[in-house]
Design an enzyme around this catalytic site. Structure first.
Site, PDB file in Angstrom:
ATOM      1  N   SER A  53     -98.130 -30.742  59.033  1.00 24.08           N
ATOM      2  CA  SER A  53     -97.768 -29.389  59.490  1.00 24.08           C
ATOM      3  C   SER A  53     -97.920 -28.380  58.357  1.00 24.08           C
ATOM      4  CB  SER A  53     -96.334 -29.358  60.037  1.00 24.08           C
ATOM      5  OG  SER A  53     -95.414 -29.805  59.061  1.00 24.08           O
ATOM      6  N   HIS A  62     -95.592   3.497  93.380  1.00 28.31           N
ATOM      7  CA  HIS A  62     -96.779   2.863  93.996  1.00 28.31           C
ATOM      8  C   HIS A  62     -98.070   3.461  93.442  1.00 28.31           C
ATOM      9  CE1 HIS A  62     -93.901   1.491  97.109  1.00 28.31           C
ATOM     10  NE2 HIS A  62     -93.425   2.728  96.996  1.00 28.31           N
ATOM     11  N   SER A 111    -119.056   2.238  72.111  1.00 28.58           N
ATOM     12  CA  SER A 111    -119.825   1.225  72.834  1.00 28.58           C
ATOM     13  C   SER A 111    -121.157   1.037  72.119  1.00 28.58           C
ATOM     14  CB  SER A 111    -120.060   1.695  74.266  1.00 28.58           C
ATOM     15  OG  SER A 111    -121.215   1.079  74.799  1.00 28.58           O
ATOM     16  N   LYS A 120    -119.341   6.732  75.021  1.00 26.20           N
ATOM     17  CA  LYS A 120    -118.063   6.050  75.240  1.00 26.20           C
ATOM     18  C   LYS A 120    -117.101   6.173  74.066  1.00 26.20           C
ATOM     19  CE  LYS A 120    -117.002   3.970  78.335  1.00 26.20           C
ATOM     20  NZ  LYS A 120    -117.235   2.577  78.663  1.00 26.20           N
ATOM     21  N   LYS A 147     -93.565 -24.385  65.680  1.00 21.90           N
ATOM     22  CA  LYS A 147     -93.901 -23.342  64.716  1.00 21.90           C
ATOM     23  C   LYS A 147     -95.171 -22.541  65.058  1.00 21.90           C
ATOM     24  CE  LYS A 147     -91.999 -26.378  61.600  1.00 21.90           C
ATOM     25  NZ  LYS A 147     -91.482 -26.912  62.807  1.00 21.90           N
TER      26      LYS A 147
HETATM   27  N1  ARG Z   1     -92.624 -31.183  59.619  1.00 20.59           N
HETATM   28  C1  ARG Z   1     -91.447 -31.495  60.360  1.00 20.59           C
HETATM   29  C2  ARG Z   1     -91.205 -30.429  61.465  1.00 20.59           C
HETATM   30  O1  ARG Z   1     -91.760 -29.404  61.375  1.00 20.59           O
HETATM   31  C3  ARG Z   1     -90.261 -31.523  59.485  1.00 20.59           C
HETATM   32  C4  ARG Z   1     -89.193 -32.461  59.942  1.00 20.59           C
HETATM   33  C5  ARG Z   1     -89.681 -33.843  59.920  1.00 20.59           C
HETATM   34  N2  ARG Z   1     -88.634 -34.757  60.135  1.00 20.59           N
HETATM   35  C6  ARG Z   1     -88.887 -36.045  60.281  1.00 20.59           C
HETATM   36  N3  ARG Z   1     -87.868 -36.826  60.472  1.00 20.59           N
HETATM   37  N4  ARG Z   1     -90.101 -36.521  60.293  1.00 20.59           N
HETATM   38  O2  ARG Z   1     -90.477 -30.631  62.408  1.00 20.59           O
END
Ligand code: ARG
Length: 465
Positions: A24, A157, A278, A284, A326
């Site tokens: 990640s 409307h 455009s 435009k 995330k």
């Molecule tokens: N990269 C993980 C996340 O974003 C962090 C937590 C990982 N925890 C674990 N027990 N592998 O959720």
């Protein structure tokens, strides 16, 4: 490079493909400053309760700050085999401090760590969005004086309905964004709770002080249940919902202004710096910023959808699925912040085409409802007045004229008691002046609301405080 999370239990190295699949760091590196802040607070707490020495805590703090500066300066290297930002920072700390660095993870787990980082990140991001919304509200309120006296058709409307002051339109958007700001503030309350100390799932047998960490990080309190907190992403979903509604509000505004800027409406001149051309049609001037504001709303809705489906059916407590929160969360914030950044200057830079609007207000019988209410004030039942005015409108339509162009005899044929005073409620200016109710477009009511918005937003010289 081996991850610090790979303990002695493993006899085999991780498959490279698994490393790439599970990493990640490509997106959670954005959490580095918040991870460092949370780690420093955690180390200080460990020293307070005697799990590490004060000198060790100071060393950890100084080293993490130095690492933070290197990240800031772009001198830090990331490796997928170290999986995430938490592992990167810990590995670097251990590399520099040896055993002292190995003590930082005492009494915590990445499960409560990532939740804490995310809460700190979201708290800052909510505050940024709130600041942007305030700027946008200020841009609308500042238009109210500039557009004083301009009357626009209000639509239902998307058919012409009644005349309203332009300021009434601007304040309508201020109200929507005010509700958004109050939702941000409400969401912030549930974000502002400390997860750290829940450890992996059950808490810890070590004598940590969770309140101490919470205080150091500016959290209002600690999350009560360790099992709940390491799985809880409600605050992420809530933030995404608030952002979705903001995006929806921006999208409806964008749609309205796209329409208003067409030759067909001809109400609004968009600032040229916010338009594009455009490649084939030289004439435009396209409202791309507004179109993309409308279009990007789809992404934010998609992000919320992703998060809703992500948490559905997860058993307690932490599951790796949660790592996928995330990208959606960051994208929702990035998208809404990007739209808001352009919205305020666009609102400030557009010009209402007062003359073109005024010339066309006579069409569409915007004064019909005011005439009906005049008849009601003179004692006619609403349904009767409604019917009579409908017939007068039909008559005017047949002749292709305004209500005010009909001769007095036509009004008297509808209601024998009418005299020339009836002309005093016809025409959009008279109609606007006739409004009296609270929250209506009555000029004195709008002026009162503009004044109260100025105070609320701290607008003294036109800038938010
Ligand atoms: N990269 C993980 C996340 O974003 C962090 C937590 C990982 N925890 C674990 N027990 N592998 O959720």
């Amino acid at each position: 490079m081996t991850s610090p999370s790979r303990s002695g239990v493993f006899q085999q190295a991780t498959d490279r493909r698994v490393e790439r699949f599970t990493e990640s760091i490509s997106f959670d590196r954005r959490l580095y400053a918040h991870d460092i802040a949370a780690s420093i607070a955690h180390a200080q707490m460990l020293a307070t309760v005697g799990l590490i020495s004060e000198a060790e805590a100071r060393l950890i703090e100084a080293t993490l700050q130095a690492i933070g500066q290197e990240i800031e300066g772009g001198q830090f290297e990331y490796h997928v085999e170290l999986e995430d930002i938490h592992m990167h920072l810990e590995k670097e700390l251990v590399g520099r401090l040896g055993d002292v660095g190995r003590k930082l993870h005492t009494g915590r787990s990445r499960n409560d760590q990532v939740a804490t980082d995310l809460r700190l990140w979201v708290r800052d991001a909510l505050d940024r969005v709130d600041g942007r919304l305030l700027q946008l509200q200020a841009a609308f309120v500042n238009r109210c004086d500039r557009d004083a006296g301009v009357v626009l058709p209000a639509y239902t409307h998307l058919q012409r309905a009644q005349p309203v002051l332009a300021a009434h339109y601007w304040l309508a958007y201020c109200e929507k964004f005010e509700r958004d700001r109050s939702r941000l503030a409400d969401c912030r309350k549930r974000v502002n709770v400390c997860s750290l100390g829940a450890a992996a799932v059950a808490g810890t047998s070590l004598p940590i002080d969770r309140d101490d960490v919470a205080r150091r990080l500016g959290f209002a309190g600690v999350a009560a249940n360790s099992l709940d907190v390491s799985s809880d992403r409600d605050f992420v979903l809530e933030a995404a919902f608030v952002l979705t509604l903001i995006a929806e509000h921006l999208s409806t505004w964008a749609e309205e202004w796209i329409l208003w800027s067409t030759v067909e409406f001809n109400f609004l001149q968009l600032p040229q710096e916010f338009c594009t051309g455009s490649s084939i049609m030289p004439q435009k001037i396209n409202p791309d910023v507004l179109e993309l504001t409308r279009g990007k709303t789809a992404r934010v809705v998609g992000d919320l959808q992703t998060l809703l489906v992500l948490v559905k059916g997860l058993p307690l407590a932490y599951n790796r699925d949660l790592q996928e929160d995330k990208p959606a969360l960051f994208d929702a914030f990035d998208t809404v912040e990007a739209c808001l950044e352009l919205a305020a200057p666009l609102v400030a830079g557009a010009e209402l085409k007062g003359e073109a609007i005024a010339q066309r207000l006579d069409r569409g019988y915007l004064d019909a409802t005011t005439l009906m209410e005049y008849l009601i004030r003179r004692g006619l039942p609403q349904r009767t007045a409604h019917h009579l005015v409908g017939s007068l409108v039909a008559r005017a339509m047949q002749q292709g004229v305004r209500l005010s162009d009909l001769p007095l005899e036509d009004f008297r044929a509808a209601d024998a008691t009418l005299d020339e005073h009836v002309f005093g409620v016809l025409g959009v200016d008279n109609a606007v002046r006739a409004f009296v109710s609270c929250g209506s477009t009555a000029p004195q009511e709008v002026a009162r609301q503009v004044a109260s918005w100025r105070i609320k937003l701290g607008l003294c010289d036109g800038e938010p405080r």
